[in-house]
Scaffold this active site. Sequence first.
Site, PDB file in Angstrom:
ATOM      1  N   GLU A 209       3.609   2.793  -1.330  1.00  0.00           N
ATOM      2  CA  GLU A 209       4.075   1.965  -2.440  1.00  0.00           C
ATOM      3  C   GLU A 209       5.574   2.084  -2.677  1.00  0.00           C
ATOM      4  O   GLU A 209       6.086   1.658  -3.709  1.00  0.00           O
ATOM      5  CB  GLU A 209       3.276   2.299  -3.699  1.00  0.00           C
ATOM      6  N   LYS A 343      -6.617  -5.547 -11.134  1.00  0.00           N
ATOM      7  CA  LYS A 343      -6.321  -5.805  -9.722  1.00  0.00           C
ATOM      8  C   LYS A 343      -7.151  -7.002  -9.273  1.00  0.00           C
ATOM      9  O   LYS A 343      -8.388  -6.940  -9.280  1.00  0.00           O
ATOM     10  CB  LYS A 343      -6.661  -4.573  -8.872  1.00  0.00           C
TER      11      LYS A 343
END
EC number: 4.2.1.11
Length: 434
Positions: A209, A343
């Site tokens: 990330e 999400k």
Amino acid sequence: MSKITKIIAREIIDSRGNPTVESEVHLEGGFVGLASSPSGASTGSLEALELRDENKDRFMGKGVEKAVSLINEKISIALKNKNARNQSDIDHIMIDLDGTINKSKLGANAILSVSLAVAKAAAASKRMPLYAHIAEINETPGVFSMPLPMINIINGGKHANNNIDIQEFMIQPISAKTVKESIRIGCEIFHALGELLKEKGMSTTVGDEGGYAPNLKSNEEALNIIQDAIQKTKYKLGQDIRLAIDCAASELYNKNEKKYNLKGENISFSSKEFTHYLEKLSQKYPIVSIEDGQDESDWEGFLYQTHVLGHKIQLVGDDLFVTNKNILKKGIKKGIANSILIKLNQIGTLTETLEAIKTAKQANYGVIISHRSGETEDASIADLSVGTSSGQIKTGSMSRSDRTSKYNQLIRIEENLGTKYAPFHGLREIKSAF
């Protein structure tokens, strides 16, 4: 002008070099929407299912040719001539065509890429930005706010090849007045941390990330290094910057032993002990948000953690709720956590995502829109956060274009709307932060 004329799907590559699905939706009048599905590393057991080929001769079994062909041969036929502006109808056609609880027949990766591409094509046909179209679908037309970012600066757990157990260490620039300023502050601290790691002879490689992924002795050492990096800037920890962590505790939990194991530190905790470990961290450092602080199935542990910490810290359910409104409703009824991580690919359609957001807001739960560890250049979550006024966004660090694409889209949206029409509330968006 908004009827679907054709859908084309293809296999593309995500940020980890794994295949994912991209869909291209064409409408009458030449309007086109293009979208792709992300993929997670630490996943909840009740997430909608990604369809993979399991052919070990291609991409180590991770190919998505099957999902692509299902779009091209089944979904495209089912949606032909349907009105792209009727998002709920489109999504429910795909849900019914799949016919399973977890979208295992067509694959959530196939369905989501089409769902988002339809929304983008419909927005184009209305000659409006995606965030504005999402606000209309959400029945909140013209209502926008800019999200406070959770900026990942140290990666651990399943997101990095190091010995740090907590998966994400994040900063939230609470003194910023705009998204653009919060991103600048995040960049400055990210670079200060990089310089500090170099000075200490530590690795400045990054994880999935975009945050740094050094080997450290403990989770506290990660927090101390972040603290030291902030001191090298003009910002003050606690005053300008608060901290957030994602424990991804399901990855630490041994179900047989009923223990949370920090392998990097060789320590084990019971459920209650792990809550008090996190409580001590939050007393020592200005941590305002803890995500997945218990195993996804340990609802008793989550309830205890909420009683201990929920009145003063944002407790976020990710694997716990998997963007599923029905699971969230059960959590709300039991008084578990106080916020939800959203999400898109956990549930698989834009419609169901909006339903989960609405359910959370009605219960006064905090909402954080999130990326996945395997991402693409698709920046839809930036528009989703603004179009639903969700308040916070978690989209990685200040490196890797699969992360910065979302930050850059937020900068564009803020510039387009201006602070009058899309206010930035900063600290006020963090649940239980006062």
